[in-house]
Scaffold this motif. Structure first.
Motif, PDB file in Angstrom:
ATOM      1  N   MET A  66       0.828  -1.165   0.000  1.00 14.18           N
ATOM      2  CA  MET A  66       0.000   0.000   0.000  1.00 14.18           C
ATOM      3  C   MET A  66       0.867   1.219   0.000  1.00 14.18           C
ATOM      4  O   MET A  66       1.977   1.182   0.509  1.00 14.18           O
ATOM      5  N   CYS A  67       0.396   2.271  -0.598  1.00 15.17           N
ATOM      6  CA  CYS A  67       1.170   3.498  -0.725  1.00 15.17           C
ATOM      7  C   CYS A  67       0.321   4.680  -0.270  1.00 15.17           C
ATOM      8  O   CYS A  67      -0.743   4.943  -0.834  1.00 15.17           O
ATOM      9  N   ASP A  68       0.806   5.348   0.761  1.00 16.15           N
ATOM     10  CA  ASP A  68       0.102   6.507   1.313  1.00 16.15           C
ATOM     11  C   ASP A  68       1.118   7.362   2.036  1.00 16.15           C
ATOM     12  O   ASP A  68       2.121   6.852   2.532  1.00 16.15           O
ATOM     13  N   ASP A  69       0.882   8.662   2.113  1.00 18.06           N
ATOM     14  CA  ASP A  69       1.811   9.553   2.796  1.00 18.06           C
ATOM     15  C   ASP A  69       1.440   9.781   4.261  1.00 18.06           C
ATOM     16  O   ASP A  69       2.139  10.472   4.982  1.00 18.06           O
TER      17      ASP A  69
ATOM     18  N   GLY B 144       4.789   7.686  -4.348  1.00 19.06           N
ATOM     19  CA  GLY B 144       4.692   6.901  -5.572  1.00 19.06           C
ATOM     20  C   GLY B 144       6.025   6.420  -6.105  1.00 19.06           C
ATOM     21  O   GLY B 144       6.124   5.313  -6.632  1.00 19.06           O
ATOM     22  N   PHE B 145       7.074   7.240  -5.962  1.00 20.48           N
ATOM     23  CA  PHE B 145       8.389   6.824  -6.439  1.00 20.48           C
ATOM     24  C   PHE B 145       8.901   5.620  -5.653  1.00 20.48           C
ATOM     25  O   PHE B 145       9.471   4.687  -6.221  1.00 20.48           O
ATOM     26  N   GLU B 146       8.682   5.631  -4.347  1.00 20.48           N
ATOM     27  CA  GLU B 146       9.095   4.492  -3.514  1.00 20.48           C
ATOM     28  C   GLU B 146       8.323   3.237  -3.910  1.00 20.48           C
ATOM     29  O   GLU B 146       8.890   2.150  -3.997  1.00 20.48           O
TER      30      GLU B 146
ATOM     31  N   ILE C 239      -4.481   8.785  -3.940  1.00 25.91           N
ATOM     32  CA  ILE C 239      -4.444   9.573  -5.173  1.00 25.91           C
ATOM     33  C   ILE C 239      -3.967  11.002  -4.934  1.00 25.91           C
ATOM     34  O   ILE C 239      -3.766  11.740  -5.884  1.00 25.91           O
ATOM     35  N   GLU C 240      -3.804  11.408  -3.674  1.00 27.98           N
ATOM     36  CA  GLU C 240      -3.315  12.760  -3.377  1.00 27.98           C
ATOM     37  C   GLU C 240      -2.106  12.682  -2.462  1.00 27.98           C
ATOM     38  O   GLU C 240      -2.236  12.663  -1.248  1.00 27.98           O
ATOM     39  N   MET C 241      -0.909  12.613  -3.072  1.00 27.70           N
ATOM     40  CA  MET C 241       0.338  12.561  -2.317  1.00 27.70           C
ATOM     41  C   MET C 241       1.338  13.529  -2.941  1.00 27.70           C
ATOM     42  O   MET C 241       1.224  13.845  -4.113  1.00 27.70           O
ATOM     43  N   PRO C 242       2.319  13.973  -2.142  1.00 21.88           N
ATOM     44  CA  PRO C 242       3.366  14.800  -2.750  1.00 21.88           C
ATOM     45  C   PRO C 242       4.244  13.969  -3.683  1.00 21.88           C
ATOM     46  O   PRO C 242       4.261  12.744  -3.573  1.00 21.88           O
TER      47      PRO C 242
ATOM     48  N   LYS D 260       4.816  11.945  -6.423  1.00 23.03           N
ATOM     49  CA  LYS D 260       4.090  11.132  -7.401  1.00 23.03           C
ATOM     50  C   LYS D 260       2.892  10.507  -6.707  1.00 23.03           C
ATOM     51  O   LYS D 260       3.031   9.773  -5.751  1.00 23.03           O
ATOM     52  N   ASP D 261       1.693  10.787  -7.212  1.00 17.65           N
ATOM     53  CA  ASP D 261       0.479  10.281  -6.571  1.00 17.65           C
ATOM     54  C   ASP D 261      -0.106   9.102  -7.337  1.00 17.65           C
ATOM     55  O   ASP D 261       0.500   8.584  -8.260  1.00 17.65           O
ATOM     56  N   GLY D 262      -1.267   8.660  -6.928  1.00 18.29           N
ATOM     57  CA  GLY D 262      -1.903   7.482  -7.494  1.00 18.29           C
ATOM     58  C   GLY D 262      -2.420   7.630  -8.918  1.00 18.29           C
ATOM     59  O   GLY D 262      -2.722   6.648  -9.573  1.00 18.29           O
ATOM     60  N   PHE D 263      -2.561   8.855  -9.386  1.00 21.92           N
ATOM     61  CA  PHE D 263      -3.006   9.046 -10.767  1.00 21.92           C
ATOM     62  C   PHE D 263      -1.893   8.697 -11.704  1.00 21.92           C
ATOM     63  O   PHE D 263      -1.988   8.306 -12.768  1.00 21.92           O
TER      64      PHE D 263
END
Length: 65
Positions: free
Chosen positions: A1-4, A29-31, A57-60, A62-65
């Motif tokens: 999972m990817c979230d800030d 997103g890069f990680e 979908i809203e992260m600094p 690179k986001d989920g889009f």
């Protein structure tokens, strides 16, 4: 999972454990992309690949889009 947000990592990881799933965590997103690349490049040593990616979908950066 990817979230800030660290709390979201804890919550989603606990929910996935309850249904018997393991979870790797990334904070942007890069990680997450690097984790996928590393997993694919080590396919001979580790036959498990990611079957699902949960990404905010809203992260600094690179986001989920």
């Amino acid at each position: 999972m990817c979230d800030d947000v660290p709390f979201n990592h804890l919550a989603i990881n606990n929910l996935l454990k309850k249904i018997g799933m393991n979870c790797d965590s990334a904070y942007n997103g890069f990680e997450a992309i690097n984790m996928v690349i590393n997993k694919l490049s080590s396919i001979c040593r580790c036959p498990k690949i990611y079957k699902l990616i949960i990404m905010d979908i809203e992260m600094p950066n690179k986001d989920g889009f």
